[in-house]
Design a protein around this motif. Structure first.
Motif, short mmCIF file in Angstrom:
data_model
loop_
_atom_site.label_atom_id
_atom_site.label_comp_id
_atom_site.label_asym_id
_atom_site.label_seq_id
_atom_site.Cartn_x
_atom_site.Cartn_y
_atom_site.Cartn_z
N THR A 141 0.58 -6.81 -2.29
CA THR A 141 1.57 -7.33 -1.31
C THR A 141 2.78 -6.30 -1.31
OG1 THR A 141 2.38 -8.75 -2.96
CG2 THR A 141 0.89 -9.50 -1.62
N THR A 142 3.09 -5.51 -2.33
CA THR A 142 4.22 -4.63 -2.29
C THR A 142 3.87 -2.97 -2.16
OG1 THR A 142 4.46 -4.20 -4.65
CG2 THR A 142 5.53 -6.36 -3.69
N MET A 143 2.74 -2.51 -2.45
CA MET A 143 2.63 -1.27 -2.33
C MET A 143 1.56 -0.84 -1.16
SD MET A 143 2.38 -0.39 -6.27
CE MET A 143 0.99 0.74 -6.15
N VAL A 144 0.74 -1.77 -0.66
CA VAL A 144 -0.01 -1.48 0.92
C VAL A 144 0.91 -1.73 1.95
CG1 VAL A 144 -1.91 -1.91 2.08
CG2 VAL A 144 -1.93 -2.15 -0.40
N MET A 145 1.28 -0.80 2.56
CA MET A 145 2.41 -1.01 3.70
C MET A 145 2.36 -0.03 4.69
SD MET A 145 5.79 0.30 1.62
CE MET A 145 5.51 0.87 0.17
N SER A 146 3.15 -0.57 5.80
CA SER A 146 3.13 0.50 6.97
C SER A 146 4.51 0.71 7.53
CB SER A 146 2.10 0.09 8.14
OG SER A 146 2.37 0.47 9.41
N LEU A 147 4.94 1.99 7.90
CA LEU A 147 6.14 1.91 8.33
C LEU A 147 6.15 1.62 9.67
CD1 LEU A 147 7.06 5.02 6.33
CD2 LEU A 147 7.77 2.79 5.99
N ASP A 148 4.79 1.51 10.38
CA ASP A 148 5.12 1.03 11.78
C ASP A 148 4.81 -0.43 11.67
OD1 ASP A 148 4.12 0.21 14.25
OD2 ASP A 148 2.51 1.81 14.40
N SER A 149 5.84 -1.14 12.20
CA SER A 149 5.91 -2.65 12.38
C SER A 149 4.92 -3.19 13.20
CB SER A 149 7.27 -3.08 12.67
OG SER A 149 7.74 -2.68 14.16
N HIS A 150 4.36 -2.63 14.21
CA HIS A 150 3.17 -3.16 14.95
C HIS A 150 1.91 -3.24 14.23
CE1 HIS A 150 5.23 -0.96 18.33
NE2 HIS A 150 5.13 -2.21 18.88
N GLU A 151 2.01 -2.77 12.96
CA GLU A 151 0.74 -3.19 12.08
C GLU A 151 0.99 -4.26 11.10
OE1 GLU A 151 -1.57 1.16 11.71
OE2 GLU A 151 0.05 0.98 10.60
N ASN A 152 2.16 -4.94 11.18
CA ASN A 152 2.25 -5.96 10.34
C ASN A 152 1.43 -6.92 10.21
OD1 ASN A 152 4.59 -5.27 9.13
ND2 ASN A 152 6.18 -6.62 10.21
#
Lengths: 320, 320, 320, 320, 320
Positions: free
Chosen positions: E93-104
């Motif tokens: 939950t904290t290390m898999v992330m995208s800086l593109d908020s569309h992919e939330n």
């Protein structure tokens, strides 16, 4: 490794009949000398052997505890082999990659090479360890298993197999080859610097597994303990019928034999358990673990079930 | 390390004859005084020594268990030496690299330097550890091995060897040198930041191996335990013939001697096993492990077999 | 830590004379009452104390095993201190660097600060641990060692030393300072992100060393065990002359005293070994290890031998 | 945890008077029946209980060894808590940073949040563990400590505290929050990828600490051992006066009582030591460790000494 | 796992009545033959069984110590499962992330897949381990638990579940799938190289957990020890009434039965404890731990409490 719950009498006698014959002869002689010829010279009070009890308990407890520790450590080491083999295969299939889809086939073949060479490593180490130590060669065994380097042939290229056979330390050669291939993948861009090092770390784990196995293989339990425990059991059990004879008469024979058998068994079990890589029935089950590893790894490579090795089945309640 | 299964009587007597002579004299005297001169003052009931049993069992069990633990830990540490030596060599040969093919020769030479200096480190540590502790110097040994720093000479440059010999802690100096060379390789671009740190981590493993060996070498088993176990065995075995004499008569002599020998052996084995780096027959087999490491590393460097050291052969059933 | 092989009688009596006097008085009284005044009330059969044997063996075995485990763990922890101190120094000298050769002097000074502060840390932790626990203060000791925070003064800047002395936990303060300096080096570009984290990991190892030492220091062996083992040895040895008196007569005195001494010694040795950081003769040899570390680190910094501390020499066979 | 060297009689009787009363009644009855009414049916030979000795020694040794192992492991786990708490604080203060000096205040506040939330975690885990297991609830205790989640309130924001209280596993919630904050710092650029992962690793250490504590808390020593050891001590001590009565007469009463007390104590001490998180006087000293951690961490944050918590003082020789 | 403090007589008799019946019959017969028919042939002196004591103590101590070690190691392994499951979820939950908020949304769904598949892994491993070994199948059990692969269905996609069921090693398949998904995330840019490797390391921890569990499951305690301990208890307890009969008369029956029961219990408890994954009442509580893990992980995913599984409640004082 024995898996059946009850040992067969035949198996037990195979390893003890010589000593039992000696104790039978000894106690019979003493009873005959004492009761028939009335020679009382062998008659001694019970506290003489009681004084030996402490020392014997320490020796026998020592031998069995540490023999088991060696055996269980050997099993743990090969448990690690299972764990890291699976991890290595996952790392090979998920961390070696190319962003250029043209290389897909090449990558797949490369991944298969790394995994198959690892299966070869597992089998090579098993064979390497099962070569009998000179000081264990003279014992006759009821059950043995086949172990030859040819078992690794299907998993290596022909050329690699040839060099492999000529090495002083064949398993170590395979690890060196894995390292070279990682270096190659790094140069080709299939591995980043960081993933390269991570996979090298997994190879270090295999170095550890090999080295720890070699340690147990090449270092016997200190002979000063095992030798004297054998000698002191002999002394103790030789005195036993002398203690029993005056009160027990002919009952000395079955009872001294039974008690001697108990001590004999304790000493012998330790003796047999202490060396877990000698191709004997008490061995670490490296053969069956090799089959498990090969099956798991091929499944991870998504190979068809036809390629899987035959399931390992225990024979006579023994797993090699 | 003793590898033969049976100890030779001569070897056993070499270390025990003095005490055995004492016990022989003691029990003979008591029998003579009791049976011939009818002096009963030395006659005591058996429960007096039974009361000592508990304490003796704890002392002797303690001494032997912990002596063995030290010995086995020492062997484990040198097992790690084997494992990480192989890993270090693989890392040197696969992780130090240049993308500029002109530097190939230079890299090869550099890799050889790092590996040879490591062989020097292994031998240096062996010699460093085999220097006898002052409190073990007065024991006469049947078998000893040669260990001098000159063994490291073929693996170091002349200049490095000279400085090496003048150091307070020579093995640590070599690790410091390895570190400097990694720094050099990093500056030259042969190591990335990440691989640099990874190899430094392997050097930390060697720090650990050296430090753990020094710990066992320089810290004897607490004297409060080993001293009293010796004293209490003496007390116990001195009381033995007094317990036996009234019922056993002259049979006291062989039986008291046999039982005393068992306790004597238990104490002495612990005493001999507790210090595994004293250049004695019970030592951790550092000499043979050094040969194994040298062979493995040269094989990994793909050197010709002519350069390999001679295989280590046990003499008199002993591996140093 | 005692290194001489044989303990001196004087040392043994210093710690046991009070109890021995009690047992001497007790057994003499019982013999006198029994043999002269013919009061048989204190005469009991031997199996009454045999029934205590089991419980006593468990208590005494427990106390000694765990006391030794604590002592040996303490020694292992300080062994790690040696290993990581050397590694830290190598890391400081090879991983903190600038590609700008103008900064060479500055870097050198900075490296020296980090290493010297580490020597201060080692000494600070030693002093911190050697502060006697309140429940050990009332024992009079034959030998003690000097330990004051002033020992760290030569290795810290004046200002740092002042703050250091005012801290609740001085050693931890030094680790925090090391961390701040790593942060500084990172900001200056002397450490990459990756090397920064690696060196921080080494600081965590020092946190572990300090914390593990504090754990042993501040947690006594559960009193429920050590208290009752003392009480039960007292009960057992008080019953001993009552068992012996009817058969042994005046021989009760020396034999009861000898057997009592064995149990007394077993209990007392455990009691003395269990706390390894109390500035006593059984202590972990932190003073001598501090000297070793200082010497090694200065050698790694290539300082002149004149700066090395004086070699540690055992006095009276004791190493502090 | 008990720190005073000698236990108070009152404390011992509080936990044993019921059983002692039973043994007093039992042995008195047997003496009366045997000596006055001359009923000899309860008279048995001593070797009947000797035969029980082996089994009893194994059971009692087992119970006490493993109870202690659990207790000591619990203490080790909380020792790790101390070590990693200090490391975490150093990492927070040296590895979370911004190169933009405008953010200095914000960073400081953020660091304080991370450290304070960690203090809350330490206290939360203590309270979580001290909730009594249902099977320990019916024992009456002489000393207890207060533990409520309100202790964490000063270290959390109001909102976070509210959610915290509603969780199924409150300490785990705090770790999840720490992770989210690291993610935030990473997104803000205060943590590099590499330092982010390093600090996440420290959080995994806290997962381990929590999980290991929960394991000991929720898994009692196998009841099959503890139940039977209680039963067999009862059988053994009930037979004791029957063995003693024929020879010892009225002296049976004090001696049987004394010997019974020894076995009783052995069993009870094991029983009390095995569960180290039950808010009892034998507990792991989590309350005092929490105070130590809070003090250390605030000192590392360079807070004024006024903010430090009050020093923990043992009461009645007990540290909670 | 049994949690109630006192075992029920019914439960004890379920597992021992057969042997108790044998000993009852045996001792009654001997008493009848000896006292009524005056056949003295079965009358033997007590030191005959004393001589067996040492050996029996070693065998029984060995069996129980190592059985417990296996049981406790199994519990530790599953404790690690708890710890790393929480850590894995936090990392997901904290290390898999995208800086593109569309992919939330996509990221959230992906995170849930990874966490749910992990819950499936936990349950799959439990079921995999609870398949009874052939050599344990013939024992009738009072209590058993349900374990089927269908328990994993809610946590896997339909297609994945189908493949999962067809695998030779289903839990390992799930880890391979997790690895593939990490590879996917890396290619999508949701994981940096470094975080990818970190999460792969957590998967290696799960490999270890699975492999260690399989090791204990598939390797019984060496039969040479467990078989002979059973046989020697039989010999010892068969001799008991013969020792007792001459002095104790009819009292032989209850006392021999009581003493035999103690040894019987010791042997049987070891036998039952040694295999912790056999779906028996002494099992490692994997069912309840699975519930705990599922609850914790869903809480970390911030799911509503309605989705949480039902709390695990012990039945009959047993936790599966």
């Amino acid at each position: 490794m024995i898996v059946r719950r009850n040992l067969k009498l035949k198996m037990i006698l195979h390893y003890t009949w010589r000593q039992l014959a000696y104790y039978l002869f000894l106690s019979t002689s003493i009873v005959v000398l004492h009761d028939i010829y009335e020679i009382v010279i062998f008659n001694i009070p019970s506290y003489t052997i009681a004084a030996l009890g402490t020392a014997l308990a320490i020796f026998l407890g020592f031998k069995n505890d540490h023999a088991y520790d060696r055996w269980w450590e050997a099993r743990k080491i090969w448990g690690l082999m299972v764990n890291y083999s699976r991890a290595w295969t996952r790392q090979v299939t998920t961390m070696v990659m190319s962003l250029d889809s043209h290389e897909n086939e090449e990558i797949k073949a490369f991944q298969k090479t790394l995994v198959y060479r690892h299966i070869a490593f597992v089998n090579a180490l098993r064979v390497f360890l099962r070569i009998k130590n000179t000081y264990n060669k003279d014992q006759s065994e009821m059950f043995e298993d086949d172990n030859t380097y040819a078992d690794t042939k299907p998993f290596l290229s022909e050329e690699e197999y040839k060099i492999f056979c000529s090495q002083d330390n064949p398993p170590n050669y395979l690890l060196q080859q894995q390292g070279s291939d990682l270096n190659l993948a790094f140069r080709k861009g299939w591995l980043s610097d960081y993933r390269f090092v991570k996979m090298e770390e997994t190879l270090v784990d295999f170095n550890d597994i090999q080295g720890m196995s070699e340690r147990i293989k090449n270092t016997p339990l200190p002979r000063q303990y095992t030798f004297f425990s054998r000698v002191f059991v002999l002394i103790h059990c030789t005195l036993l019928p002398m203690v029993f004879v005056s009160e027990l008469g002919w009952k000395t024979i079955p009872i001294a034999l039974a008690v001697s058998f108990v001590f004999l068994a304790l000493d012998l079990i330790g003796e047999r358990t202490e060396d877990p890589f000698e191709n004997r029935l008490e061995d670490t089950p490296m053969s069956s673990l090799s089959v498990t590893i090969e099956t798991n790894l091929k499944e991870q490579l998504k190979e068809s079930k036809i390629n899987f090795p035959k399931k390992y089945e225990p024979e006579n309640g023994i797993v090699f």
